[in-house]
Structure formats: C-alpha cells, structure tokens
Design a protein around this motif. Structure first.
Motif, PDB file in Angstrom:
ATOM      1  N   GLN A  34       0.826  -1.206   0.000  1.00  0.00           N
ATOM      2  CA  GLN A  34       0.000   0.000   0.000  1.00  0.00           C
ATOM      3  C   GLN A  34       0.867   1.266   0.000  1.00  0.00           C
ATOM      4  O   GLN A  34       0.538   2.243  -0.674  1.00  0.00           O
ATOM      5  N   THR A  35       1.961   1.243   0.757  1.00  0.00           N
ATOM      6  CA  THR A  35       2.851   2.408   0.803  1.00  0.00           C
ATOM      7  C   THR A  35       3.404   2.703  -0.584  1.00  0.00           C
ATOM      8  O   THR A  35       3.382   3.843  -1.054  1.00  0.00           O
ATOM      9  N   LEU A  36       3.886   1.659  -1.232  1.00  0.00           N
ATOM     10  CA  LEU A  36       4.452   1.828  -2.576  1.00  0.00           C
ATOM     11  C   LEU A  36       3.389   2.297  -3.559  1.00  0.00           C
ATOM     12  O   LEU A  36       3.644   3.143  -4.415  1.00  0.00           O
ATOM     13  N   ARG A  37       2.165   1.746  -3.409  1.00  0.00           N
ATOM     14  CA  ARG A  37       1.082   2.143  -4.307  1.00  0.00           C
ATOM     15  C   ARG A  37       0.771   3.623  -4.116  1.00  0.00           C
ATOM     16  O   ARG A  37       0.587   4.359  -5.078  1.00  0.00           O
ATOM     17  N   GLU A  38       0.756   4.058  -2.859  1.00  0.00           N
ATOM     18  CA  GLU A  38       0.459   5.468  -2.588  1.00  0.00           C
ATOM     19  C   GLU A  38       1.562   6.377  -3.128  1.00  0.00           C
ATOM     20  O   GLU A  38       1.268   7.453  -3.677  1.00  0.00           O
ATOM     21  N   ILE A  39       2.808   5.963  -2.975  1.00  0.00           N
ATOM     22  CA  ILE A  39       3.912   6.767  -3.532  1.00  0.00           C
ATOM     23  C   ILE A  39       3.751   6.852  -5.054  1.00  0.00           C
ATOM     24  O   ILE A  39       3.858   7.937  -5.646  1.00  0.00           O
ATOM     25  N   ALA A  40       3.470   5.720  -5.671  1.00  0.00           N
ATOM     26  CA  ALA A  40       3.301   5.695  -7.133  1.00  0.00           C
ATOM     27  C   ALA A  40       2.133   6.578  -7.557  1.00  0.00           C
ATOM     28  O   ALA A  40       2.237   7.343  -8.529  1.00  0.00           O
ATOM     29  N   GLU A  41       1.019   6.508  -6.819  1.00  0.00           N
ATOM     30  CA  GLU A  41      -0.157   7.326  -7.163  1.00  0.00           C
ATOM     31  C   GLU A  41       0.133   8.809  -6.995  1.00  0.00           C
ATOM     32  O   GLU A  41      -0.261   9.636  -7.825  1.00  0.00           O
ATOM     33  N   ALA A  42       0.817   9.153  -5.911  1.00  0.00           N
ATOM     34  CA  ALA A  42       1.130  10.559  -5.657  1.00  0.00           C
ATOM     35  C   ALA A  42       2.041  11.105  -6.756  1.00  0.00           C
ATOM     36  O   ALA A  42       1.868  12.242  -7.230  1.00  0.00           O
ATOM     37  N   LEU A  43       3.013  10.297  -7.167  1.00  0.00           N
ATOM     38  CA  LEU A  43       3.930  10.754  -8.219  1.00  0.00           C
ATOM     39  C   LEU A  43       3.212  10.832  -9.559  1.00  0.00           C
ATOM     40  O   LEU A  43       3.471  11.739 -10.365  1.00  0.00           O
ATOM     41  N   ASP A  44       2.313   9.888  -9.787  1.00  0.00           N
ATOM     42  CA  ASP A  44       1.549   9.904 -11.033  1.00  0.00           C
ATOM     43  C   ASP A  44       0.732  11.195 -11.139  1.00  0.00           C
ATOM     44  O   ASP A  44       0.704  11.850 -12.183  1.00  0.00           O
ATOM     45  N   ALA A  45       0.104  11.579 -10.027  1.00  0.00           N
ATOM     46  CA  ALA A  45      -0.662  12.835 -10.020  1.00  0.00           C
ATOM     47  C   ALA A  45       0.280  14.027 -10.179  1.00  0.00           C
ATOM     48  O   ALA A  45      -0.030  14.984 -10.910  1.00  0.00           O
ATOM     49  N   ALA A  46       1.435  13.965  -9.533  1.00  0.00           N
ATOM     50  CA  ALA A  46       2.403  15.071  -9.612  1.00  0.00           C
ATOM     51  C   ALA A  46       2.950  15.225 -11.027  1.00  0.00           C
ATOM     52  O   ALA A  46       3.247  16.341 -11.473  1.00  0.00           O
ATOM     53  N   ALA A  47       3.071  14.101 -11.729  1.00  0.00           N
ATOM     54  CA  ALA A  47       3.580  14.152 -13.104  1.00  0.00           C
ATOM     55  C   ALA A  47       2.629  14.946 -13.993  1.00  0.00           C
ATOM     56  O   ALA A  47       3.053  15.621 -14.927  1.00  0.00           O
ATOM     57  N   ARG A  48       1.346  14.858 -13.679  1.00  0.00           N
ATOM     58  CA  ARG A  48       0.335  15.525 -14.512  1.00  0.00           C
ATOM     59  C   ARG A  48      -0.029  16.913 -14.004  1.00  0.00           C
ATOM     60  O   ARG A  48      -0.910  17.565 -14.565  1.00  0.00           O
ATOM     61  N   ASP A  49       0.626  17.352 -12.937  1.00  0.00           N
ATOM     62  CA  ASP A  49       0.319  18.649 -12.332  1.00  0.00           C
ATOM     63  C   ASP A  49       1.444  19.637 -12.656  1.00  0.00           C
ATOM     64  O   ASP A  49       2.553  19.535 -12.118  1.00  0.00           O
ATOM     65  N   ALA A  50       1.142  20.606 -13.524  1.00  0.00           N
ATOM     66  CA  ALA A  50       2.177  21.555 -13.974  1.00  0.00           C
ATOM     67  C   ALA A  50       2.714  22.392 -12.817  1.00  0.00           C
ATOM     68  O   ALA A  50       3.806  22.958 -12.912  1.00  0.00           O
ATOM     69  N   ASP A  51       1.955  22.489 -11.725  1.00  0.00           N
ATOM     70  CA  ASP A  51       2.424  23.268 -10.570  1.00  0.00           C
ATOM     71  C   ASP A  51       3.533  22.548  -9.801  1.00  0.00           C
ATOM     72  O   ASP A  51       4.210  23.165  -8.986  1.00  0.00           O
ATOM     73  N   VAL A  52       3.674  21.252 -10.023  1.00  0.00           N
ATOM     74  CA  VAL A  52       4.760  20.512  -9.361  1.00  0.00           C
ATOM     75  C   VAL A  52       5.966  20.487 -10.287  1.00  0.00           C
ATOM     76  O   VAL A  52       5.907  19.955 -11.388  1.00  0.00           O
TER      77      VAL A  52
END
Ligand code: HXC
Length: 260
Positions: A34-52
């Motif tokens: 679950q930890t790894l999944r959450e890290i992956a999900e957070a990074l996936d969202a960050a990849a698509r967020d121009a503010d990051v």
C-alpha cells in the motif's frame, strides 16, 4: 492540505515543490504494498500537475525506510511473488519525469535504500544508515538495488553491502558517491527543499530533458546515450524558454521562464 493517503503525507512545501513524506513510524516506514502504491499514485498525479516542478522525498527526521514490509514477504512463495503488484508500482516511480530530491535520516535499508536510489539527488543526515540486508533473509535486493547501487558506489562497495548485509554510515555513503551531501539531521529536509526550490525555478523542459539524459547514462551504451542527449539538446532550441534564457543573459536581466 488534506492528504488522501494512509501511509504517506503530501504537501506543497514551497511553490513548485511537492514534499512526499513516508509516514508509518510504528513500522520504521517499512514499505508495504500500500505504501508503494500510494507513492506511485502521488507521483503519477504530480507528473500531470504543472504546478509541481520538483519532489522532495523523505521519511521525516527519524527514519527513511527500513525496507520492504517483512510481514508481507513472509506470506509469499515462489509462485505468488510472480504476481506481486509491487513491480508495477516501482515502474511508476522510476518513470516519474520530474526531479526527486531525497532527504534521508536514520535507517535507509533494503527496499528503502532502493527507493532512495530512485531519487535523482540524495541528501543524508549524519544519522543516516544505508544497507541492503536482504541476504540475511535468504533473498536479494529486488527493486534495482544490485544495479543502481553498483552504478552509485562501484562493484566492490556494492558487493560488500549485498553479500555481507553490513550497513554504511552517512560519511561512508558520501565518500562512495551514494549521496551528494551530508547535513545535520535537523537540516536534511531544509537542504533538500532548497535544492528542490532551485530546480523548481529552472525552465521545466530543460530540467526534464536533463534528468532523462543523465539517466540514459546508466541505461544504454555511450553512442545511444550521446544520440539521446543530442536529440534532446536540439529539441530545446525550439522552446520559448531557450529564447528567453539566452536573451535574458545577453540583455543582462533576469529570465522569466514560462515552461514552454
Ligand atoms: C516490517 C518492520 C521492518 C520491516 C522494522 N519493522 N523493519 N516491519 N518490515 N522491514 C518493525 C519491527 O517489526 C518493529 O515492530 C518496529 O518496526 C520497530 O523495529 P525494531 O526492530 O524494534 O527497531 P530497532 O531496534 O530500532 O531496529 C530498526 C531496524 C530493524 C534496524 C531497522 O527493525 C531491522 O533490521 N529491520 C529490518 C531491516 C531489513 O531487513 N530490511 C530489508 C527488508 S527486505 P513491532 O511491532 O515489534 O514494534 C527488502 C527487500 C526489498 O527490503 C525487495 C524489493 C521490494
């Protein structure tokens, strides 16, 4: 801001800088699926967020991560491990196109060290302890440790860690090239944030291509790597930020980058 995760916390710690904190203190931040999944999900969202523009990855002031969750490993046999979800999460982490700066205090072991080595720049506190103790469990590193550690510290040092399970301290990690800097533990995160802020202010397309090109050095042969670098170099000549950066230098003014 509210974090939708159980094992990690995320916050915009500075403009352009997302901080991702692993937060399972009772298990020494052990990386369950679950930890790894959450890290992956957070990074996936960050990849698509121009503010990051850049990510700071940390486990907080006490521990980075004590490895894969050994309780989970215990439940697997040679058949079930083939269908493990974690390799997919690791793939998402290594595909993240923006820079990651790791701030490492305390234990950074096994899968935790492998996660740290997914970061582009590693900053360690004096209390940091690095190791690949998988051999003590009858297994080996399974998330790139044998490859990335060898690239980072060289064959003999990597062998020493992987074959004996022995830990190294922050100064040794610095001397061997595993980390870029060692700080006082209470300053590790600040230092990583400062580096991330610097990166966040740079033209993002150039930053992205620089990361991709440097990673190529460990992925392909020299001729292919040089080719990839040259292609990216030429592509950047089509950007507004290249025109702006060069003009600003020649006109002796500060550049105003737009990300285009
Ligand atoms: C699950 C863990 C854990 C882990 C610690 N804990 N590490 N749980 N997986 N990797 C839990 C302990 O069970 C304990 O839970 C609590 O965290 C505190 O740990 P202690 O051992 O009491 O703390 P301390 O004496 O400070 O020792 C810290 C430590 C030690 C040196 C980090 O816990 C340790 O050696 N951990 C295992 C390190 C390791 O072998 N990592 C590699 C895992 S294999 P309770 O409930 O008792 O309080 C791996 C493979 C990667 O990473 C493959 C790719 C994915």
């Amino acid at each position: 801001a509210e974090t939708p995760f159980a094992d990690i916390r995320i916050d915009m710690v500075r403009p352009g800088v997302l901080r991702l904190t692993i937060d399972r203190p009772k298990a020494r931040n052990a990386l369950r699926t679950q930890t790894l999944r959450e890290i992956a999900e957070a990074l996936d969202a960050a990849a698509r967020d121009a503010d990051v523009r850049c990510v700071v990855l940390t486990g907080g002031p006490k521990v980075f991560a004590a490895g894969a969750d050994i309780g989970e490993l215990a439940a697997h046999d040679a058949t079930s491990i083939l269908d493990d979800a974690r390799p997919g999460h690791w793939k998402a982490i290594r595909s993240f196109p923006k820079p990651i700066v790791a701030a490492i205090n305390g234990y950074c072991l096994g899968g935790g060290n492998e996660l740290a080595m997914h970061a582009d720049i590693l900053i360690a506190g004096t209390t940091a302890v690095f190791g690949q103790p998988e051999v003590n469990l009858g297994i080996i590193p399974g998330a790139g440790g044998t490859q990335r550690l060898t690239h980072a510290v060289g064959k003999s040092n990597a062998m020493l860690m992987a074959l004996t399970g022995a830990f190294i301290d922050a100064q040794t990690a610095l001397a061997q090239g595993l980390v870029s800097e060692v700080t006082q533990p209470e300053l590790t995160e600040d230092r990583a944030i400062t580096i991330a802020e610097t990166i966040a202010a740079k033209p993002p397309l150039a930053v992205r291509m620089a990361k991709e090109a440097v990673l190529k050095a460990h992925e392909v042969g020299l001729e292919q790597g040089l080719h990839a670098e040259r292609r990216a170099f030429c592509q950047l000549f089509a950007t507004e930020d290249k025109r702006e950066g060069v003009s600003a230098f020649l006109e002796k003014r500060r550049p105003a980058f737009t990300g285009r």
